[in-house]
Write a protein that holds these residues in place. Sequence first.
Motif, PDB file in Angstrom:
ATOM      1  N   LEU A 101      -3.568  -7.878   6.627  1.00 55.43           N
ATOM      2  CA  LEU A 101      -4.035  -7.790   8.016  1.00 55.43           C
ATOM      3  C   LEU A 101      -5.259  -6.895   8.190  1.00 55.43           C
ATOM      4  CD1 LEU A 101      -0.601  -7.697   9.893  1.00 55.43           C
ATOM      5  CD2 LEU A 101      -2.068  -9.653   9.369  1.00 55.43           C
ATOM      6  N   SER A 102      -5.767  -6.337   7.081  1.00 48.39           N
ATOM      7  CA  SER A 102      -7.000  -5.538   7.166  1.00 48.39           C
ATOM      8  C   SER A 102      -8.136  -6.190   6.381  1.00 48.39           C
ATOM      9  CB  SER A 102      -6.747  -4.116   6.642  1.00 48.39           C
ATOM     10  OG  SER A 102      -6.383  -4.140   5.267  1.00 48.39           O
ATOM     11  N   GLY A 103      -7.976  -7.482   6.055  1.00 50.70           N
ATOM     12  CA  GLY A 103      -9.049  -8.204   5.381  1.00 50.70           C
ATOM     13  C   GLY A 103      -9.140  -7.974   3.895  1.00 50.70           C
ATOM     14  N   HIS A 104      -7.989  -7.716   3.232  1.00 50.89           N
ATOM     15  CA  HIS A 104      -8.001  -7.475   1.787  1.00 50.89           C
ATOM     16  C   HIS A 104      -7.017  -8.401   1.062  1.00 50.89           C
ATOM     17  CE1 HIS A 104      -9.707  -3.699   3.392  1.00 50.89           C
ATOM     18  NE2 HIS A 104     -10.376  -3.659   2.251  1.00 50.89           N
ATOM     19  N   VAL A 105      -7.019  -9.671   1.471  1.00 46.71           N
ATOM     20  CA  VAL A 105      -6.125 -10.642   0.827  1.00 46.71           C
ATOM     21  C   VAL A 105      -6.494 -10.830  -0.637  1.00 46.71           C
ATOM     22  CG1 VAL A 105      -5.410 -13.071   0.806  1.00 46.71           C
ATOM     23  CG2 VAL A 105      -5.572 -11.837   2.972  1.00 46.71           C
ATOM     24  N   VAL A 106      -7.781 -10.826  -0.946  1.00 49.29           N
ATOM     25  CA  VAL A 106      -8.222 -10.988  -2.341  1.00 49.29           C
ATOM     26  C   VAL A 106      -7.668  -9.861  -3.200  1.00 49.29           C
ATOM     27  CG1 VAL A 106     -10.226 -10.942  -3.869  1.00 49.29           C
ATOM     28  CG2 VAL A 106     -10.284 -12.329  -1.800  1.00 49.29           C
ATOM     29  N   GLU A 107      -7.660  -8.642  -2.668  1.00 52.83           N
ATOM     30  CA  GLU A 107      -7.127  -7.528  -3.455  1.00 52.83           C
ATOM     31  C   GLU A 107      -5.619  -7.634  -3.625  1.00 52.83           C
ATOM     32  OE1 GLU A 107      -6.975  -2.649  -3.602  1.00 52.83           O
ATOM     33  OE2 GLU A 107      -8.557  -3.621  -2.422  1.00 52.83           O
ATOM     34  N   THR A 108      -4.914  -8.168  -2.618  1.00 53.52           N
ATOM     35  CA  THR A 108      -3.468  -8.369  -2.802  1.00 53.52           C
ATOM     36  C   THR A 108      -3.217  -9.382  -3.916  1.00 53.52           C
ATOM     37  OG1 THR A 108      -3.237 -10.152  -1.161  1.00 53.52           O
ATOM     38  CG2 THR A 108      -3.032  -7.892  -0.358  1.00 53.52           C
ATOM     39  N   SER A 109      -4.064 -10.408  -4.007  1.00 51.63           N
ATOM     40  CA  SER A 109      -3.911 -11.384  -5.089  1.00 51.63           C
ATOM     41  C   SER A 109      -4.132 -10.720  -6.444  1.00 51.63           C
ATOM     42  CB  SER A 109      -4.879 -12.553  -4.900  1.00 51.63           C
ATOM     43  OG  SER A 109      -6.203 -12.219  -5.250  1.00 51.63           O
ATOM     44  N   ILE A 257       1.050 -19.121  -9.580  1.00 51.55           N
ATOM     45  CA  ILE A 257       0.760 -19.998  -8.436  1.00 51.55           C
ATOM     46  C   ILE A 257       0.432 -19.160  -7.202  1.00 51.55           C
ATOM     47  CG2 ILE A 257       1.760 -21.667  -6.816  1.00 51.55           C
ATOM     48  CD1 ILE A 257       3.413 -22.769  -9.137  1.00 51.55           C
ATOM     49  N   ALA A 258       1.258 -18.136  -6.930  1.00 53.46           N
ATOM     50  CA  ALA A 258       1.088 -17.340  -5.707  1.00 53.46           C
ATOM     51  C   ALA A 258      -0.245 -16.595  -5.666  1.00 53.46           C
ATOM     52  CB  ALA A 258       2.259 -16.377  -5.537  1.00 53.46           C
ATOM     53  N   PRO A 259      -0.610 -15.795  -6.702  1.00 50.67           N
ATOM     54  CA  PRO A 259      -1.895 -15.090  -6.599  1.00 50.67           C
ATOM     55  C   PRO A 259      -3.104 -16.016  -6.596  1.00 50.67           C
ATOM     56  CG  PRO A 259      -0.891 -14.740  -8.757  1.00 50.67           C
ATOM     57  CD  PRO A 259       0.144 -15.384  -7.881  1.00 50.67           C
ATOM     58  N   ILE A 260      -3.017 -17.176  -7.276  1.00 48.22           N
ATOM     59  CA  ILE A 260      -4.129 -18.127  -7.226  1.00 48.22           C
ATOM     60  C   ILE A 260      -4.320 -18.620  -5.796  1.00 48.22           C
ATOM     61  CG2 ILE A 260      -4.843 -20.466  -7.895  1.00 48.22           C
ATOM     62  CD1 ILE A 260      -3.586 -19.899 -10.655  1.00 48.22           C
ATOM     63  N   MET A 261      -3.212 -18.974  -5.131  1.00 46.40           N
ATOM     64  CA  MET A 261      -3.301 -19.434  -3.744  1.00 46.40           C
ATOM     65  C   MET A 261      -3.810 -18.333  -2.827  1.00 46.40           C
ATOM     66  SD  MET A 261       0.164 -21.711  -3.386  1.00 46.40           S
ATOM     67  CE  MET A 261      -0.128 -21.988  -1.632  1.00 46.40           C
ATOM     68  N   GLN A 262      -3.336 -17.115  -3.028  1.00 46.86           N
ATOM     69  CA  GLN A 262      -3.777 -15.999  -2.191  1.00 46.86           C
ATOM     70  C   GLN A 262      -5.266 -15.727  -2.390  1.00 46.86           C
ATOM     71  OE1 GLN A 262      -1.111 -12.834  -3.257  1.00 46.86           O
ATOM     72  NE2 GLN A 262       0.677 -13.876  -2.396  1.00 46.86           N
ATOM     73  N   PHE A 263      -5.726 -15.816  -3.621  1.00 40.47           N
ATOM     74  CA  PHE A 263      -7.148 -15.614  -3.908  1.00 40.47           C
ATOM     75  C   PHE A 263      -7.988 -16.683  -3.205  1.00 40.47           C
ATOM     76  CE2 PHE A 263     -10.911 -16.609  -6.465  1.00 40.47           C
ATOM     77  CZ  PHE A 263     -11.525 -15.373  -6.528  1.00 40.47           C
ATOM     78  N   LEU A 264      -7.564 -17.948  -3.316  1.00 40.77           N
ATOM     79  CA  LEU A 264      -8.306 -19.041  -2.680  1.00 40.77           C
ATOM     80  C   LEU A 264      -8.305 -18.903  -1.163  1.00 40.77           C
ATOM     81  CD1 LEU A 264      -7.132 -22.055  -4.891  1.00 40.77           C
ATOM     82  CD2 LEU A 264      -9.351 -20.892  -4.940  1.00 40.77           C
ATOM     83  N   ILE A 265      -7.172 -18.485  -0.596  1.00 41.26           N
ATOM     84  CA  ILE A 265      -7.109 -18.273   0.858  1.00 41.26           C
ATOM     85  C   ILE A 265      -8.074 -17.158   1.269  1.00 41.26           C
ATOM     86  CG2 ILE A 265      -5.644 -17.365   2.714  1.00 41.26           C
ATOM     87  CD1 ILE A 265      -3.309 -18.921   1.399  1.00 41.26           C
TER      88      ILE A 265
END
Length: 317
Positions: A101-109, A257-265
Amino acid sequence: MTSSTAAHRSAQTAGVAFAGGAYLLWGFLPLYFVLLAPTGPWEVVAWRVLLSLVFCALLLTVTHGWTALFAIVRRPRLLGWTALAGLLIYVNWQVFLIGTLSGHVVETSLGYFINPIATIILGVVVLKERIRPLQWAAVGIATLAVVVIVVAYRAFPWIALTLAASFGIYGLIKKQIGPAVDAVSGLTLESFWLVPIAAVQLIIVAVTPPGITMGAHGWPHALLLGLAGVVTAVPLLLFAAGTRRVNLAVVGMLQFIAPIMQFLIGVLVLHEPMPPERWAGFVIVWVAIGVFIADLVLTYRRSRGSLSTRDRTVSHR
């Protein structure tokens, strides 16, 4: 094909479907949580804890699982493990929500990309396990990736490292508990221990402008927020069903599968920045993952080969 072979293949197929479904749902989580705006991460996690407990209680009632849960309650050592697991999954959920929610989805992946590497390190440090040369190579390459991100990108990836460490230690505790605690009972107890934290968070959110958002932004938003318990519990239950049916090598490959999808999102949907320095760090991480998967495949093939040789030897006797 014998009936036992057909049954085994059917179980394997179901296991891949269950585990793959779990990782697909986890991969979509950033989009779900972004849809909950303007609800902040602290309120989301509080509802996630409370509603997960409600959902698990309903599941225990439907599946007649209360007897199993009360059997765990009578074992103080297991209760202690579930309390520690609850604290770790709370840290994981909270940091993931803060990142998302702070714009760091790529880092969560990134955190979930390096989680398998963190698990290897924990196995060596805590369980004194001996790891294979390719696993050492994966650890070294992943460490280099973190150094590149810190030095070149000039940002310490605390979200990624916290997610990897918290989920890695959570998995280690679940391994210590073993089959003594089933998935639904485990999540029920973990959520139960977190109720005081969730209550305090809701009180703080309530007295802090703009206050609690549940019910304040129409019924569609309230419905989405109300589904937080289901969204939390269903992937965990699918994961538990899948891991009982397939070996760890298959699970090890499906987990990306999950981090790849999170990175793409993060990159394609939310348009988070990916300067060259950050790309360099991720490419190095992906090389480490390639080495990790190669080790899984080679180990799996060797184990299958040794089993086939043993079966042939037995059949000739």
